[in-house]
Every structure is written in structure tokens, then in C-alpha cells.
Write a protein that holds these residues in place. Structure first.
Motif, PDB file in Angstrom:
ATOM      1  N   VAL A 199       0.824  -1.211   0.000  1.00 31.98           N
ATOM      2  CA  VAL A 199       0.000   0.000   0.000  1.00 31.98           C
ATOM      3  C   VAL A 199       0.859   1.261   0.000  1.00 31.98           C
ATOM      4  CG1 VAL A 199      -1.818   1.263   1.207  1.00 31.98           C
ATOM      5  CG2 VAL A 199      -1.818  -1.250   1.213  1.00 31.98           C
ATOM      6  N   SER A 200       0.508   2.201  -0.877  1.00 30.30           N
ATOM      7  CA  SER A 200       1.146   3.517  -0.910  1.00 30.30           C
ATOM      8  C   SER A 200       0.061   4.588  -0.876  1.00 30.30           C
ATOM      9  CB  SER A 200       1.990   3.695  -2.175  1.00 30.30           C
ATOM     10  OG  SER A 200       3.053   2.769  -2.218  1.00 30.30           O
ATOM     11  N   VAL A 201       0.261   5.600  -0.055  1.00 32.61           N
ATOM     12  CA  VAL A 201      -0.681   6.728   0.014  1.00 32.61           C
ATOM     13  C   VAL A 201      -0.243   7.764  -1.008  1.00 32.61           C
ATOM     14  CG1 VAL A 201      -1.727   8.487   1.475  1.00 32.61           C
ATOM     15  CG2 VAL A 201      -1.064   6.283   2.463  1.00 32.61           C
ATOM     16  N   VAL A 202      -1.021   7.930  -2.062  1.00 35.87           N
ATOM     17  CA  VAL A 202      -0.647   8.827  -3.160  1.00 35.87           C
ATOM     18  C   VAL A 202      -1.656   9.954  -3.364  1.00 35.87           C
ATOM     19  CG1 VAL A 202       0.606   6.999  -4.369  1.00 35.87           C
ATOM     20  CG2 VAL A 202      -1.817   7.401  -4.905  1.00 35.87           C
ATOM     21  N   GLY A 203      -2.762   9.946  -2.615  1.00 34.44           N
ATOM     22  CA  GLY A 203      -3.778  10.957  -2.834  1.00 34.44           C
ATOM     23  C   GLY A 203      -4.610  10.666  -4.069  1.00 34.44           C
ATOM     24  N   MET A 204      -5.366  11.659  -4.483  1.00 34.55           N
ATOM     25  CA  MET A 204      -6.267  11.523  -5.621  1.00 34.55           C
ATOM     26  C   MET A 204      -5.769  12.386  -6.775  1.00 34.55           C
ATOM     27  SD  MET A 204      -9.105  10.285  -6.839  1.00 34.55           S
ATOM     28  CE  MET A 204     -10.798  10.533  -7.366  1.00 34.55           C
ATOM     29  N   PRO A 205      -5.418  11.776  -7.890  1.00 35.02           N
ATOM     30  CA  PRO A 205      -5.024  12.588  -9.049  1.00 35.02           C
ATOM     31  C   PRO A 205      -6.190  13.436  -9.535  1.00 35.02           C
ATOM     32  CG  PRO A 205      -4.327  10.296  -9.310  1.00 35.02           C
ATOM     33  CD  PRO A 205      -5.269  10.345  -8.139  1.00 35.02           C
ATOM     34  N   VAL A 206      -5.994  14.749  -9.572  1.00 31.67           N
ATOM     35  CA  VAL A 206      -7.014  15.670 -10.068  1.00 31.67           C
ATOM     36  C   VAL A 206      -6.377  16.568 -11.120  1.00 31.67           C
ATOM     37  CG1 VAL A 206      -8.288  15.691  -7.882  1.00 31.67           C
ATOM     38  CG2 VAL A 206      -6.551  17.430  -8.292  1.00 31.67           C
TER      39      VAL A 206
ATOM     40  N   ILE B  55      -5.635  22.949  -8.559  1.00 36.70           N
ATOM     41  CA  ILE B  55      -4.584  23.289  -7.604  1.00 36.70           C
ATOM     42  C   ILE B  55      -3.981  24.665  -7.894  1.00 36.70           C
ATOM     43  CG2 ILE B  55      -2.349  22.560  -6.660  1.00 36.70           C
ATOM     44  CD1 ILE B  55      -3.104  19.694  -7.562  1.00 36.70           C
ATOM     45  N   TYR B  56      -3.830  24.999  -9.173  1.00 41.28           N
ATOM     46  CA  TYR B  56      -3.036  26.167  -9.534  1.00 41.28           C
ATOM     47  C   TYR B  56      -3.831  27.356 -10.071  1.00 41.28           C
ATOM     48  CZ  TYR B  56       0.721  22.786  -8.999  1.00 41.28           C
ATOM     49  OH  TYR B  56       1.567  21.835  -8.502  1.00 41.28           O
ATOM     50  N   THR B  57      -5.155  27.267 -10.199  1.00 43.15           N
ATOM     51  CA  THR B  57      -5.939  28.408 -10.661  1.00 43.15           C
ATOM     52  C   THR B  57      -5.956  29.493  -9.588  1.00 43.15           C
ATOM     53  OG1 THR B  57      -7.342  26.991 -12.027  1.00 43.15           O
ATOM     54  CG2 THR B  57      -8.218  29.159 -11.478  1.00 43.15           C
TER      55      THR B  57
ATOM     56  N   PRO C 128     -13.005  23.760 -12.210  1.00 44.84           N
ATOM     57  CA  PRO C 128     -11.844  24.318 -11.507  1.00 44.84           C
ATOM     58  C   PRO C 128     -11.949  25.824 -11.283  1.00 44.84           C
ATOM     59  CG  PRO C 128     -11.120  22.747 -13.158  1.00 44.84           C
ATOM     60  CD  PRO C 128     -12.591  22.957 -13.386  1.00 44.84           C
ATOM     61  N   THR C 129     -12.407  26.558 -12.294  1.00 43.63           N
ATOM     62  CA  THR C 129     -12.552  28.009 -12.144  1.00 43.63           C
ATOM     63  C   THR C 129     -13.619  28.347 -11.113  1.00 43.63           C
ATOM     64  OG1 THR C 129     -11.866  28.403 -14.429  1.00 43.63           O
ATOM     65  CG2 THR C 129     -13.103  30.162 -13.351  1.00 43.63           C
ATOM     66  N   VAL C 130     -14.764  27.683 -11.208  1.00 42.45           N
ATOM     67  CA  VAL C 130     -15.876  27.972 -10.306  1.00 42.45           C
ATOM     68  C   VAL C 130     -15.519  27.594  -8.872  1.00 42.45           C
ATOM     69  CG1 VAL C 130     -18.259  27.357  -9.734  1.00 42.45           C
ATOM     70  CG2 VAL C 130     -17.620  27.775 -12.110  1.00 42.45           C
ATOM     71  N   MET C 131     -14.904  26.432  -8.679  1.00 39.40           N
ATOM     72  CA  MET C 131     -14.562  26.006  -7.325  1.00 39.40           C
ATOM     73  C   MET C 131     -13.459  26.871  -6.724  1.00 39.40           C
ATOM     74  SD  MET C 131     -13.841  22.157  -5.858  1.00 39.40           S
ATOM     75  CE  MET C 131     -15.342  21.484  -6.567  1.00 39.40           C
ATOM     76  N   THR C 132     -12.520  27.308  -7.551  1.00 41.35           N
ATOM     77  CA  THR C 132     -11.460  28.183  -7.057  1.00 41.35           C
ATOM     78  C   THR C 132     -12.030  29.520  -6.599  1.00 41.35           C
ATOM     79  OG1 THR C 132      -9.823  27.158  -8.530  1.00 41.35           O
ATOM     80  CG2 THR C 132      -9.306  29.342  -7.672  1.00 41.35           C
ATOM     81  N   ALA C 133     -13.053  30.004  -7.311  1.00 41.32           N
ATOM     82  CA  ALA C 133     -13.674  31.281  -6.941  1.00 41.32           C
ATOM     83  C   ALA C 133     -14.489  31.187  -5.658  1.00 41.32           C
ATOM     84  CB  ALA C 133     -14.570  31.765  -8.081  1.00 41.32           C
ATOM     85  N   ALA C 134     -14.866  29.979  -5.267  1.00 40.07           N
ATOM     86  CA  ALA C 134     -15.772  29.781  -4.129  1.00 40.07           C
ATOM     87  C   ALA C 134     -15.095  30.026  -2.791  1.00 40.07           C
ATOM     88  CB  ALA C 134     -16.328  28.358  -4.160  1.00 40.07           C
ATOM     89  N   ASP C 135     -15.920  30.355  -1.819  1.00 43.34           N
ATOM     90  CA  ASP C 135     -15.491  30.391  -0.426  1.00 43.34           C
ATOM     91  C   ASP C 135     -15.983  29.159   0.324  1.00 43.34           C
ATOM     92  OD1 ASP C 135     -14.223  33.183   0.007  1.00 43.34           O
ATOM     93  OD2 ASP C 135     -16.038  33.589  -1.141  1.00 43.34           O
ATOM     94  N   ILE C 136     -17.157  28.669  -0.057  1.00 44.62           N
ATOM     95  CA  ILE C 136     -17.734  27.467   0.539  1.00 44.62           C
ATOM     96  C   ILE C 136     -18.341  26.623  -0.572  1.00 44.62           C
ATOM     97  CG2 ILE C 136     -19.570  26.553   2.035  1.00 44.62           C
ATOM     98  CD1 ILE C 136     -19.224  29.002   3.798  1.00 44.62           C
TER      99      ILE C 136
ATOM    100  N   SER D 262      -4.755  17.068   0.936  1.00 39.01           N
ATOM    101  CA  SER D 262      -4.481  16.976  -0.500  1.00 39.01           C
ATOM    102  C   SER D 262      -3.007  16.677  -0.773  1.00 39.01           C
ATOM    103  CB  SER D 262      -4.875  18.297  -1.171  1.00 39.01           C
ATOM    104  OG  SER D 262      -4.524  18.301  -2.532  1.00 39.01           O
ATOM    105  N   ILE D 263      -2.762  15.897  -1.801  1.00 38.16           N
ATOM    106  CA  ILE D 263      -1.401  15.623  -2.273  1.00 38.16           C
ATOM    107  C   ILE D 263      -1.302  16.188  -3.694  1.00 38.16           C
ATOM    108  CG2 ILE D 263       0.298  13.833  -2.826  1.00 38.16           C
ATOM    109  CD1 ILE D 263      -0.984  12.085  -0.699  1.00 38.16           C
ATOM    110  N   PRO D 264      -0.735  17.398  -3.846  1.00 33.63           N
ATOM    111  CA  PRO D 264      -0.765  18.082  -5.147  1.00 33.63           C
ATOM    112  C   PRO D 264      -0.113  17.316  -6.289  1.00 33.63           C
ATOM    113  CG  PRO D 264      -0.135  19.592  -3.383  1.00 33.63           C
ATOM    114  CD  PRO D 264      -0.115  18.216  -2.798  1.00 33.63           C
TER     115      PRO D 264
END
Length: 376
Positions: free
Chosen positions: A162-169, A174-176, A264-272, A356-358
Motif C-alpha cells: 500500500v502507498s498513500v498517493v492521494g487523488m489525481p485531479v 490546484i493552480y488556478t 476548476p474556475t468555479v470552485m477556485t472562486a468559491a469560499d464554501i 491533499s497531495i498536489p
């Protein structure tokens, strides 16, 4: 170098496979990348759209019922699985993959089994906090098991695998830049709430959001709200919202869309963010570092969504509200309370960034390279 990805059924299985494939393609542009999936609509749309070759095989999940119909279904599942395994072996003899990566869904089982029996290096990535049936079975004979959360390792019999690698997104999550995202969307200085419950939309949740719109109007719109309705809700929700006294053509504080295409744009703009708790949603929220109200679907196998939500909640990154408790007033109180409680808000942001694992996709590609050694 030839690589096979196998997945299917839901975006939570397909999206991470595409993210890994994109990263692999950057490092090895001459690789042949082949996807093997089921015949579901989701993989037939997403994978070719991403530019990858797809072979669809008929596969079926296991029914847990005990009725004659359920037993007959499982007989057909065994037959279709054996046929799919044979088909995969034929494909592998032609393609000669150096590594096979499964990212979940029963459609991935035949390819992982065939590859393992043929001595081809295999690994499986589990996006949910608690492994599904396919991953639990595959974990016994694949070479590596990749998980999103540290706490998930305890569910597997051989921790060395087992390796903990996070979720590839997608990297955009991440960078917006937040200020740029808000500018693109034409948002003002007020906080932004984003809500979405999947491409189809959950009827009970859309009804709740319609009532939430009414409460927002009564409160003088203390925040802006972007809501993704989904294809089913789009048929009737606009009329319901209008009946509640909210005119979407005039109210600039609410934006209701059938789909949120640029998430990605919409979620980055969000506060909640208000969302279900599918694996992809949870990990995209964590990647963006957005405090969230998660309302798990009660209608999923093994209650996976609540387990995913609790994983974020236990780390301090989410507020979990069961559907039966998720009245519009309860959600409104939760939003306003969180926006006023800056220390708690900042603590949740920090917790999510810690989850998160970027470079998740890069870590998976590194493990793929390790598996290909001696198999060239």
C-alpha cells in the motif's frame, strides 16, 4: 512504452485515470495509452473526449440480493467476467503493455485479473476512503495498492503493497488563481457559495437549494451563489425557484446552470462548497482547499459517500450533514456561521491542504515506472 488503464462506471473512477494518463503522456509522449472499460455512457464519453483510445467490454457488477433474479444476475456476471478476462488476454498479447493501472469500478476487474495472470505488473488505485468490492478482491494479487487517505491503509491485508498517493485531479484545481477566477465569472466582493450534486442532480437536494435561494433573498443576499442543477433538475427546478419568489432573470446574486463545465474556475472562486461526497468531489474540494458542507448520498453501495465525508470531517476539513437533516434553514445557518467564524474557516482551509497531495499523479507515475523495470 505501452500502458493500459482500466476503469469505469463513475467519474470517481474515470477522472483520476485520465489525470494519470495525461501526466504519463507528458513524460512519455510516444507511449501508446489504451483504456479498457465497460459499456457505460460515462466512460464512452469522457475517455475519447480526453483523446484516448477506449475498448469497451461487457461487464456486470455483483448483486448482493438473494432473490432468484439476483442469483441469475450473478450467473451472468460470472459469464461476462470470464469472457472479458479472455478478451483482455488477447488484447494484451497484441498491445504488450508494460504496466496496467486500475482505478476502480467492476469494469476494471477483468483487465487487472488478466494482467496479473499473464505476469504483467499491475496496480490498483482506490479513490474512496473505504475500498470497494473490486479493490478488495484485486488487492490480493495486484503488485501495488494506491490509496488517497493514510487511514485507508488499514483495510488491506498486506501493508507493504500500500502507498498513500492521494487523488489525481486536474492541475487547474490546484493552480488556478482565486482573484482571476472571480474576475472571469464576474463576481463582486461578497463571499461565494457553490453547490452541485452531480451531473444528474439529486431531486431532494435541488428542492432544498430552491428553498435556500428564498432564504438568501430574505436575508438580502449576503453571499453570491452558483448552483449546478444537473440534467434532471433542469427540467423543473427553474419553475420551482420562480414559485418561491426568486426571479433568476433579475437576481444577479444567484447563477443557476444546468452544468458547471469549468469546475476548476468555479470552485477556485468559491469560499464554501456544498456537495455530495463522491471520491472525485471530495478530493477536488481538498485540492482547492475549500471549506465544505458535504451531504452524502444515502443511496450508494457500502455507504461510501458518508465514509468519504467522514474522512474529511475527521481531519477538520468538512462539515457533514446527513440528507435527512439538510433543511434549507440548517444549511443557511451553517453557511453564515462558517463565514462569520474566521478562525474555524482558516483551520478548515489548512486541514484540507494537509489532506491533499498536489503531485498525486506524479507519484502514481513514479510507481508505474518502478513496476515497469524488468518488463521492457
Amino acid at each position: 512504452m505501452n500502458v493500459v488503464f482500466t476503469c469505469g462506471g463513475t467519474g470517481g473512477h474515470i477522472v483520476p485515470a485520465i489525470a494519470i494518463a495525461n501526466t504519463w503522456k507528458e513524460h512519455y509522449p510516444d507511449s501508446r495509452i489504451l483504456f479498457i472499460g465497460g459499456t457505460e455512457k460515462m466512460e464512452r464519453e469522457l475517455i475519447p473526449k480526453a483523446g484516448y483510445e477506449l475498448i469497451s467490454l461487457e461487464t456486470h457488477g455483483i448483486s448482493r440480493g438473494k432473490s432468484p433474479a439476483a442469483m441469475w444476475h450473478n450467473v451472468k456476471t460470472v459469464v461476462s467476467t470470464l469472457k472479458a478476462v479472455a478478451a483482455c488476454k488477447k488484447i494484451f498479447r497484441e498491445v504488450k503493455p508494460q504496466v496496467i493501472v486500475g482505478t476502480g469500478g467492476y469494469a476494471s476487474f477483468p483487465a487487472l485479473l488478466a494482467g496479473s495472470r499473464m505476469g504483467i505488473p499491475t496496480c490498483v488505485h482506490e479513490s474512496n476512503a473505504v475500498p470497494g468490492m473490486t479493490t478488495r478482491m484485486a488487492a490480493k494479487w495486484v503488485d501495488r495498492v494506491l490509496v488517497c487517505f493514510t487511514d485507508s491503509a488499514k483495510y488491506y491485508p498486506d501493508p507493504k503493497k500500500v502507498s498513500v498517493v492521494g487523488m489525481p485531479v486536474r492541475r487547474e484545481f490546484i493552480y488556478t488563481d482565486k482573484a482571476q477566477a472571480r474576475s472571469i465569472l464576474g463576481l463582486d466582493h461578497r463571499p461565494v457559495v457553490v453547490s452541485t450534486f452531480g451531473s444528474q442532480g439529486a431531486e431532494a437536494m435541488n428542492q432544498m437549494i430552491a428553498e435556500l435561494f428564498r432564504l438568501e433573498k430574505l436575508a438580502g443576499y449576503p453571499f453570491q451563489h452558483i448552483h449546478g442543477v444537473g440534467s434532471f433538475g433542469w427540467r423543473w427546478m427553474p419553475q420551482l425557484v420562480k414559485a418561491k419568489g426568486v426571479d433568476l432573470e433579475k437576481e444577479t446574486s444567484i447563477s443557476m446552470k444546468e452544468y458547471i463545465y469549468d469546475m476548476p474556475t468555479v470552485m477556485t472562486a468559491a469560499d464554501i462548497v456544498i456537495s455530495r461526497a463522491g471520491a472525485s468531489s471530495c478530493n477536488e474540494i481538498a485540492a482547492c482547499g475549500k471549506p465544505c458542507i458535504l451531504i452524502p448520498s444515502p443511496n450508494v453501495t457500502d455507504n461510501h459517500q458518508e465514509k468519504n465525508a467522514r474522512a474529511l470531517e475527521n481531519k477538520g476539513g468538512a462539515i457533514v450533514m446527513l440528507e435527512k437533516d439538510s433543511s434549507a434553514q440548517a444549511v443557511m445557518d451553517c453557511i453564515t456561521g462558517l463565514l462569520k467564524d474566521k478562525p474555524r474557516y482558516e483551520s478548515m482551509v489548512k486541514a484540507l491542504h494537509g489532506i491533499s497531495i498536489p503531485d498525486s499523479a506524479e507519484q502514481v507515475c513514479k510507481i508505474m515506472r518502478e513496476l515497469t523495470k524488468g518488463n521492457k
